[in-house]
Design an enzyme around this catalytic site. Structure first.
Site, PDB file in Angstrom:
ATOM      1  N   GLN A   7      22.500   0.489   2.147  1.00 41.54           N
ATOM      2  CA  GLN A   7      23.195   0.668   0.871  1.00 41.54           C
ATOM      3  C   GLN A   7      23.165  -0.615   0.051  1.00 41.54           C
ATOM      4  O   GLN A   7      23.621  -0.626  -1.094  1.00 41.54           O
ATOM      5  CB  GLN A   7      24.652   1.101   1.121  1.00 41.54           C
ATOM      6  CG  GLN A   7      24.768   2.413   1.894  1.00 41.54           C
ATOM      7  CD  GLN A   7      26.199   2.827   2.212  1.00 41.54           C
ATOM      8  OE1 GLN A   7      26.448   3.330   3.288  1.00 41.54           O
ATOM      9  NE2 GLN A   7      27.148   2.634   1.284  1.00 41.54           N
ATOM     10  N   ARG A  53      33.579   6.574   3.388  1.00 38.36           N
ATOM     11  CA  ARG A  53      34.147   6.965   2.092  1.00 38.36           C
ATOM     12  C   ARG A  53      35.569   6.461   1.932  1.00 38.36           C
ATOM     13  O   ARG A  53      36.500   7.241   1.787  1.00 38.36           O
ATOM     14  CB  ARG A  53      34.095   8.483   1.975  1.00 38.36           C
ATOM     15  CG  ARG A  53      33.386   8.889   0.692  1.00 38.36           C
ATOM     16  CD  ARG A  53      33.117  10.338   0.594  1.00 38.36           C
ATOM     17  NE  ARG A  53      32.564  10.607  -0.736  1.00 38.36           N
ATOM     18  CZ  ARG A  53      32.034  11.746  -1.097  1.00 38.36           C
ATOM     19  NH1 ARG A  53      31.945  12.731  -0.245  1.00 38.36           N
ATOM     20  NH2 ARG A  53      31.571  11.900  -2.308  1.00 38.36           N
ATOM     21  N   CYS A  54      35.717   5.150   1.956  1.00 39.42           N
ATOM     22  CA  CYS A  54      37.048   4.573   2.134  1.00 39.42           C
ATOM     23  C   CYS A  54      37.470   3.558   1.102  1.00 39.42           C
ATOM     24  O   CYS A  54      38.629   3.173   1.077  1.00 39.42           O
ATOM     25  CB  CYS A  54      37.067   3.867   3.475  1.00 39.42           C
ATOM     26  SG  CYS A  54      35.827   2.565   3.489  1.00 39.42           S
ATOM     27  N   GLU A  69      34.768   8.036  -3.920  1.00 37.44           N
ATOM     28  CA  GLU A  69      35.559   8.135  -2.695  1.00 37.44           C
ATOM     29  C   GLU A  69      36.943   8.737  -2.914  1.00 37.44           C
ATOM     30  O   GLU A  69      37.663   9.003  -1.952  1.00 37.44           O
ATOM     31  CB  GLU A  69      35.694   6.749  -2.058  1.00 37.44           C
ATOM     32  CG  GLU A  69      34.379   6.233  -1.503  1.00 37.44           C
ATOM     33  CD  GLU A  69      34.334   4.719  -1.380  1.00 37.44           C
ATOM     34  OE1 GLU A  69      34.582   4.051  -2.406  1.00 37.44           O
ATOM     35  OE2 GLU A  69      34.068   4.220  -0.290  1.00 37.44           O
TER      36      GLU A  69
HETATM   37  N1  MCN Z   1      30.318   9.076 -12.134  1.00 36.60           N
HETATM   38  C1  MCN Z   1      30.477   9.642 -13.389  1.00 36.60           C
HETATM   39  N2  MCN Z   1      31.574   9.297 -14.147  1.00 36.60           N
HETATM   40  C2  MCN Z   1      32.512   8.436 -13.680  1.00 36.60           C
HETATM   41  C3  MCN Z   1      32.360   7.877 -12.388  1.00 36.60           C
HETATM   42  C4  MCN Z   1      31.231   8.210 -11.645  1.00 36.60           C
HETATM   43  O1  MCN Z   1      29.637  10.453 -13.809  1.00 36.60           O
HETATM   44  N3  MCN Z   1      33.555   8.085 -14.411  1.00 36.60           N
HETATM   45  C5  MCN Z   1      29.123   9.368 -11.318  1.00 36.60           C
HETATM   46  C6  MCN Z   1      28.289   8.101 -11.161  1.00 36.60           C
HETATM   47  O2  MCN Z   1      27.474   7.852 -12.211  1.00 36.60           O
HETATM   48  C7  MCN Z   1      27.568   8.378  -9.847  1.00 36.60           C
HETATM   49  C8  MCN Z   1      28.619   9.126  -9.044  1.00 36.60           C
HETATM   50  O3  MCN Z   1      29.506   9.718 -10.013  1.00 36.60           O
HETATM   51  O4  MCN Z   1      26.442   9.148 -10.076  1.00 36.60           O
HETATM   52  C9  MCN Z   1      29.427   8.207  -8.118  1.00 36.60           C
HETATM   53  O5  MCN Z   1      29.754   7.039  -8.823  1.00 36.60           O
HETATM   54  P1  MCN Z   1      30.743   5.880  -8.322  1.00 36.60           P
HETATM   55  O6  MCN Z   1      32.112   6.389  -8.230  1.00 36.60           O
HETATM   56  O7  MCN Z   1      30.482   4.693  -9.162  1.00 36.60           O
HETATM   57  O8  MCN Z   1      30.287   5.584  -6.817  1.00 36.60           O
HETATM   58  P2  MCN Z   1      28.920   4.923  -6.311  1.00 36.60           P
HETATM   59  O9  MCN Z   1      27.812   5.408  -7.109  1.00 36.60           O
HETATM   60  O10 MCN Z   1      29.106   3.472  -6.118  1.00 36.60           O
HETATM   61  O11 MCN Z   1      28.785   5.641  -4.916  1.00 36.60           O
HETATM   62  C10 MCN Z   1      29.431   5.166  -3.761  1.00 36.60           C
HETATM   63  C11 MCN Z   1      30.403   6.183  -3.224  1.00 36.60           C
HETATM   64  C12 MCN Z   1      30.770   5.792  -1.842  1.00 36.60           C
HETATM   65  S1  MCN Z   1      31.346   4.245  -1.590  1.00 36.60           S
HETATM   66  C13 MCN Z   1      30.611   6.653  -0.794  1.00 36.60           C
HETATM   67  S2  MCN Z   1      31.162   6.161   0.721  1.00 36.60           S
HETATM   68  C14 MCN Z   1      29.979   7.925  -0.990  1.00 36.60           C
HETATM   69  C15 MCN Z   1      30.130   8.440  -2.382  1.00 36.60           C
HETATM   70  O12 MCN Z   1      29.821   7.484  -3.273  1.00 36.60           O
HETATM   71  N4  MCN Z   1      28.775   8.142  -0.401  1.00 36.60           N
HETATM   72  C16 MCN Z   1      28.029   9.223  -0.826  1.00 36.60           C
HETATM   73  N5  MCN Z   1      29.586   9.645  -2.609  1.00 36.60           N
HETATM   74  C17 MCN Z   1      28.445  10.017  -1.948  1.00 36.60           C
HETATM   75  N6  MCN Z   1      27.729  11.102  -2.321  1.00 36.60           N
HETATM   76  C18 MCN Z   1      26.579  11.401  -1.682  1.00 36.60           C
HETATM   77  N7  MCN Z   1      25.890  12.482  -2.071  1.00 36.60           N
HETATM   78  N8  MCN Z   1      26.100  10.634  -0.664  1.00 36.60           N
HETATM   79  C19 MCN Z   1      26.797   9.565  -0.222  1.00 36.60           C
HETATM   80  O13 MCN Z   1      26.313   8.809   0.763  1.00 36.60           O
HETATM   81 CU1  CUM Z   2      33.855   2.551   2.709  1.00 33.31          CU
HETATM   82  S1  CUM Z   2      32.461   3.896   2.625  1.00 33.31           S
HETATM   83 MO1  CUM Z   2      31.614   3.685   0.786  1.00 33.31          MO
HETATM   84  O1  CUM Z   2      32.395   2.191   0.486  1.00 33.31           O
HETATM   85  O2  CUM Z   2      30.076   3.217   1.103  1.00 33.31           O
END
Ligand code: MCN
Ligand code: CUM
Length: 777
Positions: free
Chosen positions: A216, A363-364, A733
């Protein structure tokens, strides 16, 4: 005027074109000429001396080329590696194994099958040692010392505390009502569709190491490899191709990766290592394993006063948690949640046991799941004691919308929120008052029905570099943006999607900022030779950091583009405004230039003295974290005869500020709720007194299928983040963080006539039946 794929549109995911055709490229799809295969010998014991490892028979297995042991690594100073939390971890053991399924030796062969046969032929002579499974026993004075290699001869790793201990204790003493509960949040493990693995290719001619890897955080891995192995960083290329789910489990560096690199160095061939499912479940980074005691105080009429939390954190044999370096318990101190406590205090003690290392993954958001679960459970237990409706207790106490930015009792500054709005909306959706009436009638008939609420506050977007770093690396993120002459775009990012849909949503941010259709914007991530440096995707940080960088890079491009547009329109740049996704002469809407026209001019017709080209880079260091929140309400029915809990309805109202793609966010929430449900009802990995893992296969590590999973009813409120360029907060998360408490609160609400205040998750039918049976129900 809207642009195709701009912010707020539910466009279909660009990446799905390849995924639904089976044309993704996952690590196991990478096949290189002359590639060899690695398989790992693992320990059947949780704690044992290694008297001898006999590899003679293994070397005779047809196809086996080499066997690697700890002492082979020792020569290269690679038998141990540092963990992210300043501890150290064995790559392969020399003297002792510390948990069941630990890597003991590795076999390299010309096929996956030969490697497995080689593993079966390695003979290891173990001398079993006393096993420590319970972290509370690990702290007893006569417990065996598990890490004699450490200076401090104790199983206690660290003590960490935050808040005002004395003030909190005093205020609790003075509070009219106090409740205290022991809450255990068991070990669980991510079960991504794709397990972990890599292909390591150390080119003997150029000396360049290329690793295709399920990670990641490719850039951070490159730097750590450079520092640990002493390789020059420009000769390391980490490629994180398509990833079949990360969920935190693909943040750590597992020994298998390092051994594959050594194997490639040793053999001069590319080497592939792919975990099987049981290895993934038994040896990879765990989540939770927090033994929590929480105490909350209030006045008789339900005004919250103080919160005191003590926790024992079981870290397994080494502290390999993936946290920001300053926070050994992650962001657990978000535990004051949605409430304005006058005083709060949290302490956590990290402990060694004979279990696999890790911590936080699943997912924490860095231990926010544990925090949200604890506060939302203890508030409900308090409501029960006060005889007050749990919704009423929350509405009376929530931080009010006008109090943001709000400084919490443990020092966080929440950016924005409207907790009353989210809870009221959820109550309306589920028909809260009618459900309570129904419950009253059912209770009279002796039927068990419960309603549970969870109004959680998250903290995501690590993070501001003044507070957040990993091994000193500041937790910014990046976007590098280039517009081609014909107005098509390539943008690269320091993050790495594992299924979240970044190729789509980053393109949407750029489409909105540039007025270029999302279809014309290619997004790339995960190759350290091409992507700008960033800390990767976890802790729902991509939107708060790299998403913001996308906006900032686009705005830099727009600054330059304005000068070109002015030149084309023969006006001064000050006479232009960016409106309806193009540069318009103020007051003359017909006179305008689009970004595509400007892009062509950037390569063909520039104002005198201006550099050609149209591109920009942004490294975005956020000023604060973002604080998404939500209110979930769950209704359950319990069968008295069997203890089976049925989730009848589950309503989730989420607020992640401005939404980029509503369909993707809904998908994130559905997936997150299902994982939260899994933790509440099914998943657990536990150990017997000898340290044997229970739950090491899918036969007894229970994942929810479509049959068990409830129907999710989702809705949103929108409270933008005031400091994010487009007002977005993370969301990836939230649902996993928020869901478990709603479900467990509903079960406890159903059981409250029997005076039951807690059952530790997972809430199995057996646990429920036993409690009912004991209470004579
Ligand atoms: N998004 C959006 N509008 C927002 C916030 C987010 O459209 N206001 C969209 C983002 O553009 C992105 C998605 O939602 O496409 C998730 O965005 P974000 O909350 O920024 O999280 P990350 O992209 O950093 O993803 C990490 C997060 C984590 S930490 C875990 S754990 C997890 C999760 O995402 N792992 C996943 N969701 C997952 N989903 C899939 N399919 N696979 C994983 O491994
Ligand atoms: Cu703690 S699980 Mo996500 O932060 O990749």
């Amino acid at each position: 005027m809207t642009v195709q794929g701009g912010i707020g549109q539910s466009i279909k995911r660009k990446e799905d074109a390849r995924f639904i055709r089976g044309k993704g490229t996952y690590v196991d799809d990478v096949k290189l000429p002359g590639m060899l295969y690695l398989d790992i010998v693992r320990s059947p014991y949780a704690h044992a001396y290694i008297r001898n490892i006999n590899i003679e028979k293994a070397l005779k297995v047809p196809g086996v080329l080499a066997v690697i042991r700890g002492k082979d690594l020792e020569a290269a100073n690679l038998a141990w590696m540092p963990t992210l939390m300043s501890d150290r971890q064995m790559v392969l053991p020399i003297e002792r194994v510390m948990y069941q399924a630990q890597e003991v030796a590795a076999v390299v062969a010309d096929s996956r099958y030969a490697a497995a046969d080689g593993v079966a032929a390695v003979e290891v002579d173990y001398e079993p040692l006393p096993v420590v499974v319970d972290p509370r026993k690990a702290l007893e004075p006569d417990a065996p010392i598990l890490r004699p290699d450490r200076e401090k001869k104790t199983n206690h790793i660290w003590h960490w505390e935050v808040g005002d201990r004395k003030g909190t204790e005093e205020l609790l003493r003075k509070s009219e009502v106090v409740v205290k509960e022991n809450i255990y949040i068991p070990r669980i493990l991510v079960s991504s569709i794709e397990t972990c693995g890599c292909v390591a290719d150390l080119d003997p001619v150029s000396g360049k190491l290329t690793v295709w890897m399920t990670t990641q955080a490719p850039h951070a891995i490159r730097t750590v490899f450079a520092l640990v192995a002493g390789l020059p960083e420009h000769k390391i290329r980490i490629i994180s191709p398509d990833i079949g789910g990360g969920f935190g489990g693909k943040v750590p560096v597992y020994p298998g990766y390092v051994i594959a690199v050594v194997a490639s160095l040793k053999t001069g061939h590319p080497v592939k290592w792919i975990e099987d499912r049981s290895e993934n479940l038994q040896a990879d980074s765990f989540a939770r394993d927090y033994h929590i005691t929480a105490e909350i105080g209030a006045t008789k009429d339900g005004k919250l006063t103080a919160l005191l939390v003590k926790t024992i954190a079981d870290h397994g044999y080494t502290d390999a948690a993936a946290n920001p370096s300053k926070f050994p318990a992650g962001l657990f101190h978000i535990i004051t949640g949605s409430y304005p406590f006058a005083k709060a205090f949290v302490e956590v003690d990290g402990v060694y046991t004979n279990k696999p290392p890790g911590g936080i993954a699943y997912r924490c958001s860095f231990r926010v799941t544990e925090a949200a679960y604890t506060i939302e459970r203890i508030v409900d237990i308090l409501a029960q004691k006060l005889g007050m409706d749990p919704a009423e207790l929350r509405l009376r106490n929530f931080i009010r919308p006008e109090e943001f930015p709000f400084k919490s009792a443990l020092g966080w500054t929440y950016d924005s929120g409207n907790y009353h709005g989210a809870l009221r909306k959820a109550m309306d959706m589920i028909g809260y008052d009618e459900l309570r009436k129904e419950q009253e009638e059912k209770r009279k008939r002796g039927e068990l029905m419960g309603i549970g609420i969870s109004s959680f506050t998250e903290i995501v977007g690590a993070g501001p570099s003044h507070t957040f770093d990993i091994l000193g690396l500041k937790m910014f993120d990046s976007c590098e943006l280039r517009i081609h002459p014909t107005g098509k775009v390539i943008a690269r990012f320091g993050t790495k999607s594992q299924g979240q849909g970044h190729e789509t949503t980053y393109a949407q941010i750029l489409a909105e900022e540039l007025g270029i259709p999302a279809d014309d914007i290619a997004v790339e991530e995960g190759d350290t030779d091409t992507a700008p440096y960033g800390l990767g995707t976890y802790a729902s940080r991509s939107t708060p950091t790299a998403g913001a960088a996308a906006s900032m890079a686009a705005r830099k491009v727009r600054d330059k583009a304005r000068g070109i547009a002015a030149h084309l329109l023969e006006v001064s740049p000050d006479d232009l405004e960016w409106k309806d996704h193009k540069f318009q002469v103020k007051g003359v809407p017909g006179k305008a230039k689009t970004m595509q026209e400007v892009a062509f001019a950037a390569y063909t017709n520039l104002p005198p003295g201006m550099e050609p080209g149209l591109e920009a880079v942004s490294y975005y260091d956020p000023p604060n974290m973002t604080y998404p929140f939500g209110s979930y309400i769950c209704a359950v029915d319990i069968d008295k005869e069997t203890g089976v809990v049925k989730v009848r309805r589950f309503v989730a109202v989420d607020d992640c500020g401005t939404i980029i793609n509503p369909m993707i966010v809904e998908g994130q929430i559905h997936g997150g709720l299902t994982m939260g449900f899994a933790a509440a009802m099914l998943e657990e990995i536990s150990y017997d007194e000898n340290g044997n893992a229970w739950g090491g296969t899918f036969m007894d590590y229970l994942l929810p299928t479509a049959v068990e999973t409830p129907k999710w009813e989702t809705a949103k409120t929108t409270t933008p983040s005031p400091h994010h360029p487009i007002g977005a907060k993370g969301v990836g998360e939230s649902a996993t963080v928020g869901a478990p408490a709603a479900i467990v609160n509903a079960v406890m609400d159903a059981l409250s006539p029997y005076g039951v205040t807690n059952i530790d998750i997972p809430i199995t039918p057996w646990k429920v039946w036993k409690v009912l049976h004991e209470k004579g129900a």
